[in-house]
Design a protein around this motif. Structure first.
Motif, PDB file in Angstrom:
ATOM      1  N   MET A   1       0.855  -1.319   0.073  1.00 35.59           N
ATOM      2  CA  MET A   1      -0.099   0.206   0.130  1.00 35.59           C
ATOM      3  C   MET A   1       0.986   1.256  -0.047  1.00 35.59           C
ATOM      4  O   MET A   1       0.479   2.132  -0.788  1.00 35.59           O
ATOM      5  CB  MET A   1      -0.896  -0.049   1.262  1.00 35.59           C
ATOM      6  N   PHE A   2       1.979   1.339   0.879  1.00 39.69           N
ATOM      7  CA  PHE A   2       2.734   2.460   0.772  1.00 39.69           C
ATOM      8  C   PHE A   2       3.546   2.756  -0.537  1.00 39.69           C
ATOM      9  O   PHE A   2       3.435   3.645  -0.983  1.00 39.69           O
ATOM     10  CB  PHE A   2       4.019   2.382   1.950  1.00 39.69           C
ATOM     11  N   GLY A   3       3.915   1.685  -1.200  1.00 39.35           N
ATOM     12  CA  GLY A   3       4.570   1.953  -2.190  1.00 39.35           C
ATOM     13  C   GLY A   3       3.451   2.343  -3.506  1.00 39.35           C
ATOM     14  O   GLY A   3       3.944   2.994  -4.400  1.00 39.35           O
ATOM     15  N   ALA A   4       2.422   1.808  -3.512  1.00 45.75           N
ATOM     16  CA  ALA A   4       1.650   2.319  -4.475  1.00 45.75           C
ATOM     17  C   ALA A   4       1.041   3.935  -4.160  1.00 45.75           C
ATOM     18  O   ALA A   4       0.811   4.650  -5.355  1.00 45.75           O
ATOM     19  CB  ALA A   4       0.299   1.532  -4.490  1.00 45.75           C
ATOM     20  N   ASN A   5       0.993   4.317  -2.885  1.00 42.71           N
ATOM     21  CA  ASN A   5       0.573   5.803  -2.840  1.00 42.71           C
ATOM     22  C   ASN A   5       1.795   6.478  -3.069  1.00 42.71           C
ATOM     23  O   ASN A   5       1.790   7.539  -3.788  1.00 42.71           O
ATOM     24  CB  ASN A   5       0.443   5.823  -1.048  1.00 42.71           C
ATOM     25  N   ILE A   6       3.029   6.160  -2.977  1.00 43.91           N
ATOM     26  CA  ILE A   6       4.218   6.998  -3.411  1.00 43.91           C
ATOM     27  C   ILE A   6       4.343   7.222  -4.756  1.00 43.91           C
ATOM     28  O   ILE A   6       4.400   8.258  -5.413  1.00 43.91           O
ATOM     29  CB  ILE A   6       5.442   6.838  -2.654  1.00 43.91           C
ATOM     30  N   HIS A   7       3.993   5.867  -5.563  1.00 49.20           N
ATOM     31  CA  HIS A   7       3.902   5.934  -6.928  1.00 49.20           C
ATOM     32  C   HIS A   7       2.752   6.731  -7.510  1.00 49.20           C
ATOM     33  O   HIS A   7       2.851   7.663  -8.559  1.00 49.20           O
ATOM     34  CB  HIS A   7       3.978   4.651  -7.470  1.00 49.20           C
ATOM     35  N   ARG A   8       1.890   6.492  -6.916  1.00 47.26           N
ATOM     36  CA  ARG A   8       0.476   7.569  -7.506  1.00 47.26           C
ATOM     37  C   ARG A   8       0.721   8.949  -7.222  1.00 47.26           C
ATOM     38  O   ARG A   8       0.130   9.717  -7.950  1.00 47.26           O
ATOM     39  CB  ARG A   8      -0.597   7.291  -6.435  1.00 47.26           C
ATOM     40  N   HIS A   9       1.481   9.454  -6.315  1.00 47.01           N
ATOM     41  CA  HIS A   9       1.952  10.926  -6.198  1.00 47.01           C
ATOM     42  C   HIS A   9       3.240  11.263  -6.921  1.00 47.01           C
ATOM     43  O   HIS A   9       3.746  12.287  -6.669  1.00 47.01           O
ATOM     44  CB  HIS A   9       1.983  11.156  -4.533  1.00 47.01           C
ATOM     45  N   GLY A  10       3.706  10.453  -7.745  1.00 36.47           N
ATOM     46  CA  GLY A  10       4.948  10.831  -8.720  1.00 36.47           C
ATOM     47  C   GLY A  10       6.246  10.884  -7.728  1.00 36.47           C
ATOM     48  O   GLY A  10       7.196  11.487  -8.439  1.00 36.47           O
ATOM     49  N   LEU A  11       6.126  10.121  -6.545  1.00 37.01           N
ATOM     50  CA  LEU A  11       7.517  10.199  -5.843  1.00 37.01           C
ATOM     51  C   LEU A  11       8.334   8.932  -6.359  1.00 37.01           C
ATOM     52  O   LEU A  11       7.770   7.957  -6.640  1.00 37.01           O
ATOM     53  CB  LEU A  11       7.151  10.035  -4.318  1.00 37.01           C
ATOM     54  N   LYS A  12       9.654   9.184  -6.093  1.00 40.71           N
ATOM     55  CA  LYS A  12      10.452   7.886  -6.676  1.00 40.71           C
ATOM     56  C   LYS A  12      10.496   6.841  -5.536  1.00 40.71           C
ATOM     57  O   LYS A  12       9.951   7.138  -4.308  1.00 40.71           O
ATOM     58  CB  LYS A  12      11.932   8.506  -6.746  1.00 40.71           C
ATOM     59  N   ASP A  13      10.905   5.800  -5.753  1.00 43.03           N
ATOM     60  CA  ASP A  13      10.962   4.587  -4.714  1.00 43.03           C
ATOM     61  C   ASP A  13      11.753   5.047  -3.342  1.00 43.03           C
ATOM     62  O   ASP A  13      12.719   5.690  -3.437  1.00 43.03           O
ATOM     63  CB  ASP A  13      11.689   3.484  -5.352  1.00 43.03           C
ATOM     64  N   VAL A  14      11.210   5.059  -2.454  1.00 41.65           N
ATOM     65  CA  VAL A  14      11.570   5.384  -1.001  1.00 41.65           C
ATOM     66  C   VAL A  14      11.137   4.357   0.053  1.00 41.65           C
ATOM     67  O   VAL A  14       9.993   3.927  -0.054  1.00 41.65           O
ATOM     68  CB  VAL A  14      11.376   6.750  -0.896  1.00 41.65           C
ATOM     69  N   ARG A  15      11.831   4.267   0.767  1.00 40.67           N
ATOM     70  CA  ARG A  15      11.107   3.312   1.817  1.00 40.67           C
ATOM     71  C   ARG A  15      10.722   3.980   3.096  1.00 40.67           C
ATOM     72  O   ARG A  15      11.061   5.053   3.138  1.00 40.67           O
ATOM     73  CB  ARG A  15      12.595   2.535   2.570  1.00 40.67           C
ATOM     74  N   LEU A  16       9.662   3.342   3.800  1.00 39.61           N
ATOM     75  CA  LEU A  16       9.095   4.042   4.840  1.00 39.61           C
ATOM     76  C   LEU A  16       9.971   4.796   5.876  1.00 39.61           C
ATOM     77  O   LEU A  16       9.978   5.560   6.183  1.00 39.61           O
ATOM     78  CB  LEU A  16       8.120   3.300   5.548  1.00 39.61           C
ATOM     79  N   GLU A  18      12.992   5.868   5.317  1.00 37.78           N
ATOM     80  CA  GLU A  18      13.406   7.085   4.996  1.00 37.78           C
ATOM     81  C   GLU A  18      12.907   8.362   5.305  1.00 37.78           C
ATOM     82  O   GLU A  18      13.465   9.542   5.320  1.00 37.78           O
ATOM     83  CB  GLU A  18      14.042   7.027   3.457  1.00 37.78           C
ATOM     84  N   LEU A  19      11.424   8.078   5.157  1.00 37.30           N
ATOM     85  CA  LEU A  19      10.380   9.273   5.561  1.00 37.30           C
ATOM     86  C   LEU A  19      10.604   9.784   6.937  1.00 37.30           C
ATOM     87  O   LEU A  19      10.667  11.065   7.125  1.00 37.30           O
ATOM     88  CB  LEU A  19       9.145   9.067   5.370  1.00 37.30           C
ATOM     89  N   ARG A  20      11.003   8.741   7.702  1.00 37.81           N
ATOM     90  CA  ARG A  20      11.327   9.380   9.256  1.00 37.81           C
ATOM     91  C   ARG A  20      12.599  10.439   8.979  1.00 37.81           C
ATOM     92  O   ARG A  20      12.568  11.119   9.807  1.00 37.81           O
ATOM     93  CB  ARG A  20      11.793   8.121   9.923  1.00 37.81           C
TER      94      ARG A  20
END
Length: 86
Positions: A1-16, A18-20
């Protein structure tokens, strides 16, 4: 789900994880207390969060000098510029 959301918003692959890091560093820059950053980042001890995220932020020394000077009702640009070199 997280991966799908970041791609939907046009963000590059990022691990959760890394957002921290992306949140914690700017949080320190704007003065969020270390205990709050520690709690939100999930570290067991505030010193861990401080050591990882706040050790090399440019401008924090100058900002601290300006805040303390403001307590005394003055702005000291010399102290602020010197503090950036400390």
């Amino acid at each position: 789900m997280f991966g799908a959301n970041i791609h939907r918003h046009g963000l590059k692959d990022v691990r959760l994880h890394e957002l921290r890091n992306t949140w914690a560093t700017p949080a320190f820059q704007v003065g969020v207390p270390v205990k709050v950053v520690q709690g939100r980042s999930g570290h067991a001890d505030p010193s861990i969060a401080r050591d990882i995220y706040a050790h090399a932020l440019p401008g924090m020394q100058a900002h601290a000098a300006e805040q303390v000077a403001a307590l005394f009702g003055r702005h000291d640009p010399v102290a602020s510029s010197v503090a950036t070199w400390i």
